[in-house]
Design an enzyme around this catalytic site. Structure first.
Site, mmCIF file in Angstrom:
data_model
loop_
_atom_site.group_PDB
_atom_site.id
_atom_site.type_symbol
_atom_site.label_atom_id
_atom_site.label_comp_id
_atom_site.label_asym_id
_atom_site.label_seq_id
_atom_site.Cartn_x
_atom_site.Cartn_y
_atom_site.Cartn_z
ATOM 1 C CB SER A 110 -0.825 0.117 1.217
ATOM 2 O OG SER A 110 -1.787 -0.862 1.259
ATOM 3 C CG ASP B 1 -2.962 6.853 0.974
ATOM 4 O OD1 ASP B 1 -2.182 6.118 0.451
ATOM 5 O OD2 ASP B 1 -2.866 7.285 2.149
#
Length: 362
Positions: A122, A276
């Site tokens: 991530s 994000d």
């Protein structure tokens, strides 16, 4: 703004060389290479010209899947958390790990991608994942582990720049005005350069151009749900294949620092408005584990977590911050902006850690 809120913005100062060395000294001795023979990380041995591989299933085997599993070893999963510039820590750790793997395997050309079957990342961890597993020739990765942290260290100012060239300046601008896209141009240039076409007539790298299954999340504002970029889906249809540069921009598009990314698959059939990946899953370990356990096409002999070996890298809680009632009771919205992001990310990562620990029983 209160001094407590201001302190939230300070990036920790740490000797990453020393810390990553200590972390992986422990990891090497107690985890990767410290198991009994039937639980070691699988390390390929050089194959001689006269070598003939043994049959996968020996006569009389009552459990064929067990026979195959024991010859290959456990399915190895790599997971890299989000963390912005603090991702340098995980990059340094990966560089040390790759060095150790070269030494242990006796192969000076060994790479991280040779020893892991699945990777998830991530934010900056997603960029590192793409770098470690992207390939132009279908056989070797484009980047070394050493190049991950160097990539972030050398391009950090371009990616996280402000009018004054300081990360702190960006954060102050965000909290004052609500948004800035000044870093988006720098981030876009950096990742496009990393995954550009190899020559005239060649195309830029996409999700399909990865050596192993990769999983990189973002949050899709158009569907108000997490969206997972997956190599398995990309191989199945062009509608889920995306340029790797766009994937990296999407997973690291932290609101306020970077503009959302309008994502389009290579055939234009799938769109999403991405921000994000750390908002959706700052620690993507569970996604990787679930992918292996439920993907019988790629991993037909995996029965449960006992067949898995998981290495999850984070940026750590380098600054332990507590909040006292007297200091926070009068905070306004702008004072809560940074603490809320930290609380959300830390809470999510801690929940994943607890769930994984319970699943493995260790």
């Amino acid at each position: 703004m209160s001094s407590t809120a201001s302190s939230e913005m300070q990036e920790p100062s740490i000797d990453t060389d020393k810390l990553s060395y200590e972390i992986f000294s422990i990891l090497e001795s107690k985890f990767l290479f410290g198991y009994d023979d039937d639980r070691k990380l699988w390390i390929p041995k050089p194959i001689s010209p006269t070598y003939e591989p043994p049959p996968l299933i020996q006569p009389g085997d009552e459990n064929p899947s067990s026979a195959i599993k024991n010859q290959r070893g456990k399915i190895c999963i790599l997971s890299i958390d989000s963390g912005g510039m603090r991702g340098i820590l995980s990059g340094k750790a990966l560089a040390y790990l790759e060095h150790a793997l070269k030494s242990k395997s006796g192969n000076p050309n060994a790479r991280i991608a040779d020893f892991f079957d699945v990777a998830a990342g991530s934010g900056v961890g997603g960029i590192f994942t793409a770098m470690l597993f992207a390939t132009r020739d279908g056989s070797r990765p484009v980047f070394t582990a050493e190049e991950t942290w160097r990539f972030l260290a050398e391009n950090g100012k371009r990616m996280y720049r402000s009018g004054k060239g300081k990360i702190g300046g960006i954060l102050k601008k965000i909290l004052k005005n609500g948004s800035t896209g000044s870093g988006s141009i720098g981030l876009e240039k950096v990742v496009k350069e990393a995954f550009k076409a190899d020559g005239p007539g060649q195309r830029s790298l996409t999700l399909k151009d990865t050596l192993k299954p990769v999983l990189i999340p973002c949050y899709d504002l158009s569907s108000t749900a997490p969206f997972l970029f997956s190599r398995a889906d990309a191989l199945e249809t062009d509608s889920f294949d995306f340029p790797l540069s766009d994937v990296c921009r999407a997973t690291s598009a932290e609101p306020g620092l970077f503009e959302p990314v309008m994502m389009r698959s290579v055939d234009g059939q799938t769109n999403c408005v991405a921000v994000d990946g750390g908002l959706a899953m700052s620690n993507p370990t569970v996604v990787a584990i679930t992918h292996v356990l439920h993907n019988k096409q790629e991993f037909p002999f995996v029965q449960g977590v006992e067949d898995l070996l998981v290495l999850s890298l984070g940026t750590g809680s380098l600054l332990e911050i507590s909040y006292e009632y007297e200091k926070v009771k009068n905070w306004r919205v702008k004072d809560w902006a940074k603490p809320m992001a930290r609380i959300s990310g830390d809470g999510s990562a801690d929940s994943v850690d607890q769930a994984v620990a319970m699943a493995f029983g260790q």
